[in-house]
Design a protein around this motif. Structure first.
Motif, PDB file in Angstrom:
ATOM      1  N   ALA A   1      43.355  30.431  37.658  1.00 45.53           N
ATOM      2  CA  ALA A   1      42.925  31.384  37.017  1.00 45.53           C
ATOM      3  C   ALA A   1      44.093  32.504  36.548  1.00 45.53           C
ATOM      4  O   ALA A   1      43.994  32.980  35.671  1.00 45.53           O
ATOM      5  CB  ALA A   1      41.955  32.087  37.785  1.00 45.53           C
ATOM      6  N   GLY A   2      44.963  32.934  37.600  1.00 46.95           N
ATOM      7  CA  GLY A   2      45.960  33.797  37.235  1.00 46.95           C
ATOM      8  C   GLY A   2      47.140  33.073  36.202  1.00 46.95           C
ATOM      9  O   GLY A   2      47.435  34.076  35.572  1.00 46.95           O
TER      10      GLY A   2
ATOM     11  N   ARG B   1      44.829  39.297  25.952  1.00 47.46           N
ATOM     12  CA  ARG B   1      43.653  38.756  25.154  1.00 47.46           C
ATOM     13  C   ARG B   1      42.449  38.872  25.860  1.00 47.46           C
ATOM     14  O   ARG B   1      42.385  39.170  27.032  1.00 47.46           O
ATOM     15  CB  ARG B   1      43.898  37.163  24.827  1.00 47.46           C
ATOM     16  N   PRO B   2      41.391  38.626  25.216  1.00 47.54           N
ATOM     17  CA  PRO B   2      39.895  38.842  25.917  1.00 47.54           C
ATOM     18  C   PRO B   2      39.919  37.820  27.194  1.00 47.54           C
ATOM     19  O   PRO B   2      39.311  38.638  28.102  1.00 47.54           O
ATOM     20  CB  PRO B   2      38.988  38.349  24.689  1.00 47.54           C
ATOM     21  N   LEU B   3      40.181  36.867  27.349  1.00 46.62           N
ATOM     22  CA  LEU B   3      40.080  35.949  28.511  1.00 46.62           C
ATOM     23  C   LEU B   3      41.162  36.694  29.630  1.00 46.62           C
ATOM     24  O   LEU B   3      40.550  36.676  30.690  1.00 46.62           O
ATOM     25  CB  LEU B   3      40.747  34.505  28.412  1.00 46.62           C
ATOM     26  N   ASP B   4      42.212  37.209  29.225  1.00 43.84           N
ATOM     27  CA  ASP B   4      42.796  38.051  30.359  1.00 43.84           C
ATOM     28  C   ASP B   4      42.014  39.148  30.700  1.00 43.84           C
ATOM     29  O   ASP B   4      41.904  39.304  32.086  1.00 43.84           O
ATOM     30  CB  ASP B   4      44.259  38.346  29.851  1.00 43.84           C
TER      31      ASP B   4
ATOM     32  N   LEU C   1      39.417  37.979  33.054  1.00 46.27           N
ATOM     33  CA  LEU C   1      39.686  37.365  34.320  1.00 46.27           C
ATOM     34  C   LEU C   1      40.288  38.590  35.287  1.00 46.27           C
ATOM     35  O   LEU C   1      39.969  38.742  36.253  1.00 46.27           O
ATOM     36  CB  LEU C   1      40.783  36.370  34.192  1.00 46.27           C
ATOM     37  N   ASN C   2      40.968  39.510  34.845  1.00 46.79           N
ATOM     38  CA  ASN C   2      41.706  40.831  35.322  1.00 46.79           C
ATOM     39  C   ASN C   2      40.237  41.501  35.882  1.00 46.79           C
ATOM     40  O   ASN C   2      40.412  41.985  37.012  1.00 46.79           O
ATOM     41  CB  ASN C   2      42.310  41.466  34.455  1.00 46.79           C
ATOM     42  N   LEU C   3      39.335  41.692  35.026  1.00 45.99           N
ATOM     43  CA  LEU C   3      38.144  42.467  35.688  1.00 45.99           C
ATOM     44  C   LEU C   3      37.460  41.740  36.793  1.00 45.99           C
ATOM     45  O   LEU C   3      36.969  42.465  37.751  1.00 45.99           O
ATOM     46  CB  LEU C   3      37.088  42.698  34.473  1.00 45.99           C
TER      47      LEU C   3
ATOM     48  N   TYR D   1      48.282  38.509  41.900  1.00 43.35           N
ATOM     49  CA  TYR D   1      49.734  38.184  42.087  1.00 43.35           C
ATOM     50  C   TYR D   1      50.192  37.109  41.036  1.00 43.35           C
ATOM     51  O   TYR D   1      51.396  37.187  40.684  1.00 43.35           O
ATOM     52  CB  TYR D   1      49.974  37.576  43.709  1.00 43.35           C
ATOM     53  N   MET D   2      49.385  36.002  41.046  1.00 44.28           N
ATOM     54  CA  MET D   2      49.871  34.731  40.469  1.00 44.28           C
ATOM     55  C   MET D   2      50.142  35.298  38.877  1.00 44.28           C
ATOM     56  O   MET D   2      50.898  34.971  38.194  1.00 44.28           O
ATOM     57  CB  MET D   2      48.700  33.637  40.489  1.00 44.28           C
ATOM     58  N   ARG D   3      49.214  35.956  38.317  1.00 36.53           N
ATOM     59  CA  ARG D   3      49.175  36.741  36.932  1.00 36.53           C
ATOM     60  C   ARG D   3      50.438  37.319  36.833  1.00 36.53           C
ATOM     61  O   ARG D   3      51.139  37.193  35.801  1.00 36.53           O
ATOM     62  CB  ARG D   3      47.751  37.601  36.463  1.00 36.53           C
TER      63      ARG D   3
END
Lengths: 317, 290
Positions: A118-119, A128-131, A134-136, A202-204
């Motif tokens: 996911a990160g 972008r929207p997907l980021d 996922l962040n939220l 972390y991964m992101r």
């Protein structure tokens, strides 16, 4: 490398020593003391008996001396008796340790398996929207109180749907592997979801940093496909800091374990420490806390070593 | 501050926090409107559903759920904010001293910080929560007042919560202290304390605010976990954490009790985290790209 390892081991031993003294002192400050608890339980004990018992257990001695006696005994493998179970502490630690290990390893694995991809995906879709989505989700996971999550999971899956058991490690009388896994499912889900947010962020962050590097552009320029660059080059490099952070996070994970085990009445180290503190079981609480500290230190040691192993550029002085 | 407007999540968080604070602050008004307070037992209506007298229903001893949530919110928010302030103050002093003096002081303070970070937090907090104040030599009467029992939670959480601020303030101090205006002040004979408070402190406020905001969420989570375990805010004083521990006992008879306190903890912590993240992007753009 060997010198660095020895250096770190000595450091860890020192922290353990300081921590043991601190915890020993703090535990002595909990309400009541073992002999007074005993006296409260048996009305026939006279004040003279109490004084004699205190002398017998060394409770009339100053803190430093008592600590020294505990330390020398503990180092030779004698951790004293547990007040709650009336067994030697050392004999009561085995099953909870195994239970906690099962819980921690499975939730760490589950969280990492979900969070790392996911990160990486969020980083590839940076801003972008997907980021954003996922962040939220990661922020939401970070902000969930793990004990409430456990409670909600119990209410949904154990009380309402009655799919999974609400507590314990196995059905009374034993029930084999499937039964144990069914008992593990809810606590693992709660812990994994609680860790997911941190791991994903972390991964992101690591992946965003890696994708900005010049050598990524070089790899693209020499004709590798974007998929090859991401899978073969970027992911492997971004994983290095993330794997070490996962090891460093073992202490945080253990804090989650403590609450989770209490909610699910799961007989592991966390519940053992909690019950020991609540039940004035000094020796047991002390041993449990030292094990938890040891685990955290082991995590940071592991992080350090992994960093050296995974990244050949790093040399320890 | 205008940069914050570009973060819809942070604006949303700020609005939500304002709403939560306003709701908690209105507890007294709601009590007057309903004619009862958070500790009034309605023995005729235990575990009752929502009604005109009890908008969100009642708990297992017939206390009004809405009022307990509002009063609990006052406790949880106040403990979170005060603890974050205390922790930030401690962290700032440690970070400033370590960064400015460098050398042995820096090494010592940073090893201490690393040591605290390396500890298993919750187990340690449980021991600290169980410490008997009388045995430390403090008069026991002091700890019977409600305010003192809250102060105790603030102290034990602040004791372990200052590390993030300390590290960030130290890092910022290191970059500020080599700048010309600091050098000039030193050349003019300013004492270290003067340089630190007048010249360096104003320039490390941004990381301080960011770290403090981000730590509030964590502190509220810790307080609720401690209260849930019975070592934080003591009943009958409500807090969102200890309301959930009675919900655990009632989960078969009244699962609905578990919903609201948890949702409110979640929303509060989420808001502080989103706000902190937005502030970080705005105030500390170089550190923000994570």
């Amino acid at each position: 490398m060997a010198r660095h390892l020895i250096h770190r081991l000595i450091q860890a031993a020192l922290v353990m020593l300081v921590m043991s003294f601190l915890v020993y002192g703090l535990i002595g400050l909990m309400p009541g003391d073992p002999v007074e608890l005993m006296a409260a339980g048996s009305p026939t004990m006279t004040p003279a008996d109490v004084a004699r018992l205190k002398a017998l257990y060394g409770l009339d001695q100053p803190l430093g001396l008592r600590y020294w006696h505990w330390l020398t005994a503990a180092l030779s493998g004698n951790l004293g008796f547990s007040r709650l179970s009336a067994l030697p502490v050392i004999d009561t630690l085995g099953p909870p340790l195994a239970n906690t290990a099962a819980l921690m390893i499975s939730s760490l694995a589950a969280a990492a398996l979900a969070a790392l991809p996911a990160g990486a995906v969020a980083a590839l879709r940076h801003r972008r929207p997907l980021d954003h989505a996922l962040n939220l989700a990661a922020f939401a996971a970070i902000s969930l109180p793990v004990f409430w999550l456990g409670l909600v999971l119990i209410i949904i899956f154990a009380v309402d749907l009655a799919w999974l058991p609400a507590s314990g490690v196995e059905t009374v009388g034993g029930g084999g592997l499937v039964d144990r896994l069914r008992h593990l499912a809810l606590p693992v889900a709660a812990l994994a979801l609680a860790s997911f947010g941190h791991y994903m962020r972390y991964m992101r962050a690591a992946m965003i940093g890696t994708l900005r590097q010049d050598w990524i552009r070089t790899a693209r320029a020499k004709g590798l496909s974007w998929a090859q660059v991401v899978l073969r080059h970027a992911l492997r490099n971004a994983m290095i800091p993330v794997v070490t952070i996962l090891a460093l996070d073992l202490g945080t994970l253990f804090s989650g374990v403590l609450v989770t085990e209490t909610v699910f009445a799961y007989p592991g180290m966390g519940k053992l420490i909690y019950d020991a503190v609540m039940g004035n079981d000094y020796n047991l609480a002390l041993a449990g806390l030292m094990l938890a500290t040891g685990l955290t230190l082991f995590g940071s040691l592991l992080a350090d070593l992994l960093y050296g192993v995974l990244d050949p550029r790093i040399h320890f002085r | 501050m205008r940069g914050l407007l570009r973060h819809p999540a942070a604006i949303f968080a700020l609005a939500l926090l304002a709403l939560l604070v306003a709701a908690a602050a209105s507890a007294g008004l709601v009590e007057r409107a309903l004619g009862i307070d958070a500790e009034t037992l309605d023995l005729a209506a235990q575990l009752a559903g929502p009604s005109a007298a009890h908008p969100l229903g009642t708990d297992e001893v017939g206390r009004d759920l809405l009022l307990r949530l509002l009063r609990g919110g006052q406790v949880s928010l106040a403990v979170g904010l005060v603890t974050a302030l205390v922790a930030a103050a401690v962290g700032t002093v440690v970070g400033l001293a370590a960064g400015y003096f460098g050398g042995a002081a820096d090494a010592l303070l940073m090893r201490l910080t690393d040591g605290v970070i390396a500890l298993p937090l919750l187990p340690l907090l449980i021991i600290l929560g169980a410490v008997d104040p009388a045995k430390v030599g403090l008069p026991p009467e002091l700890f019977h007042s409600e305010l003192a029992s809250l102060g105790r939670i603030v102290v034990i959480i602040a004791l372990v919560g200052w590390t993030t601020v300390a590290r960030l303030v130290r890092a910022a101090t290191l970059t500020v202290k080599v700048q010309d205006f600091v050098r000039a002040a030193e050349a003019l004979g300013a004492r270290p304390l003067h340089v630190m408070t007048v010249h360096i402190l104003p320039n490390v406020v941004s990381p301080m605010i960011v770290a403090a905001t981000l730590s509030i969420g964590n502190i509220i989570l810790l307080e609720s976990a401690l209260s849930f375990l019975g070592l934080g805010v003591q009943p009958p004083m409500p807090s969102w954490g200890n309301m959930l521990s009675s919900a655990l006992d009632q989960m078969y008879t009244a699962p609905a009790l578990a919903v609201w306190p948890g949702v409110l903890i979640f929303l509060t912590v989420l808001s502080f985290n989103l706000l902190g993240d937005g502030l970080q992007d705005t105030l500390d753009p170089r550190g923000g790209e994570r």
